[in-house]
Design an enzyme around this catalytic site. Sequence first.
Site, PDB file in Angstrom:
ATOM      1  N   LYS A 104      -9.574  10.035  -4.774  1.00 36.04           N
ATOM      2  CA  LYS A 104      -8.119  10.176  -4.911  1.00 36.04           C
ATOM      3  C   LYS A 104      -7.465   9.748  -3.614  1.00 36.04           C
ATOM      4  O   LYS A 104      -8.065   9.859  -2.540  1.00 36.04           O
ATOM      5  CB  LYS A 104      -7.760  11.641  -5.191  1.00 36.04           C
ATOM      6  N   GLY A 209       7.114  19.616 -18.826  1.00 38.60           N
ATOM      7  CA  GLY A 209       7.024  18.315 -18.154  1.00 38.60           C
ATOM      8  C   GLY A 209       7.003  17.189 -19.166  1.00 38.60           C
ATOM      9  O   GLY A 209       6.048  17.057 -19.929  1.00 38.60           O
ATOM     10  N   ASN A 212       5.464  10.678 -18.067  1.00 40.30           N
ATOM     11  CA  ASN A 212       4.679   9.645 -18.757  1.00 40.30           C
ATOM     12  C   ASN A 212       3.773  10.229 -19.830  1.00 40.30           C
ATOM     13  O   ASN A 212       3.670   9.699 -20.918  1.00 40.30           O
ATOM     14  CB  ASN A 212       3.819   8.894 -17.741  1.00 40.30           C
TER      15      ASN A 212
END
Length: 408
Positions: A104, A209, A212
């Site tokens: 990450k 939320g 996307n």
Amino acid sequence: MVELFEVSSDEIKRIIPGTYEKVVKVTDAESGLVGFISVHNSAIGHAEGGLGISLGGLRMWPYSDEAAASGKSPETLALEDALRLSAGMTYKSAAADDGLGGGKAVIIADPAQYPAGSPQRVKLMHAMGQAIEMFAQRYPQSTYVTAEDVGTNVEDMKIIEQVTSHVSGTGHDAFNGNPSPFTAQGILAAMKEALGVKTMLHKRVAIGGLGNVGGRLAQLLIDEGAQLIVADKDAEKAEALKRRFPAHVLTVPASEIHKQPVDVYAPCAMGKCLDDETIPKIQAKYIIGAANNQLAEPRHGEMLYNLGKIYIPDFIANAGGVIAVGMEVKHKHEGKSLTLQEIGEVVERKIRTNTRRTIELSQGNNIPLSEAGMALANERLAAARQNKNWGEREEGRGANGKGWAHGS
Ligand code: NAD
């Protein structure tokens, strides 16, 4: 000048328990870049059938609100995030069996201050791309390949691709590189498998939320006839969905979403949303969402289990995107064609199998689902360590030592 500074294991241990393969701080005075690259574990990438790389998204986040709330510095919080998220990628890829190790990267910056297409954004992404390239050359056994994440997008990956080939999510064949629709598809598959239903018709789902993934998941659920309660920090996103689908959507403030009387609570925003405060107020029996690192601490998995909740671990349910990107990397590397249907079928099959196996492992051994998910991932990691094939990988790297993707 782009510079890498290795973060020592002592420094890492002060922040988070665990062993990390290679972690660096990256800086560039000219573009203002400050961030981290973390490769947690590349064993799966180096096992037979592995792609020789560790993959995970590039997050751009200011960490200023969290710093004000916690008293920690944005830098400490960003490092903590990179560490936790890269470990999450190891387990996610291990469970998904996609041939990738876990990594990450994080840039400490407010995306709003780097508007899309602006010269300062291009400079920042170029600097991060150079850092990723330097990382691959300096630590070829731990090669990190980036992808989009919160605060970054496909356009950013295309900018990064101008300076390094260690980037994915830029698309291949029919796949445009956006993992989110496949993440949403995987969450829906996990829900149906866990609930034991063919469709989500008349099921009630609370989504926190609507970005996307959450936005796409809402659409998929509405298509199947589910009833939604939704919230977003940006209240207009929730209101817009309600205006489009008034018969299917109710809205509540973001702070209320976990308390709703629904069948499934789907956290699809930021992590650490399941904690001492929120868990006792959750009415849903099922918790299945996209957000990474949903448990504030590992013990919260046990807390959910003791309350009889079915929590499908985030890294099991939200692996659809990394499965898609893993297929992109593999097919691109091998010069093979790739259809959306092919990706969709693999995502559906893997997420359903892993959801079922996690529930079975939990029930068969009387352990929390969070532990069962880890057991599943650790099983595959242990097999990968046995199966490690470093020598062959080294030969495959070629004389320039630049890694898997060069020349392909
Ligand atoms: P995104 O940035 O597109 O969307 C996040 C949404 O959450 C935004 O609409 C934002 O306004 C909202 N939000 C932020 N804080 C909130 C809060 N406290 N309460 C309610 N809403 C809040 O991100 P995304 O790509 O949809 O990803 C969502 C989560 O899923 C992240 O944790 C991400 O790491 C994880 N995830 C994403 C993918 C993927 O394919 N995009 C894959 C795996 C995991």
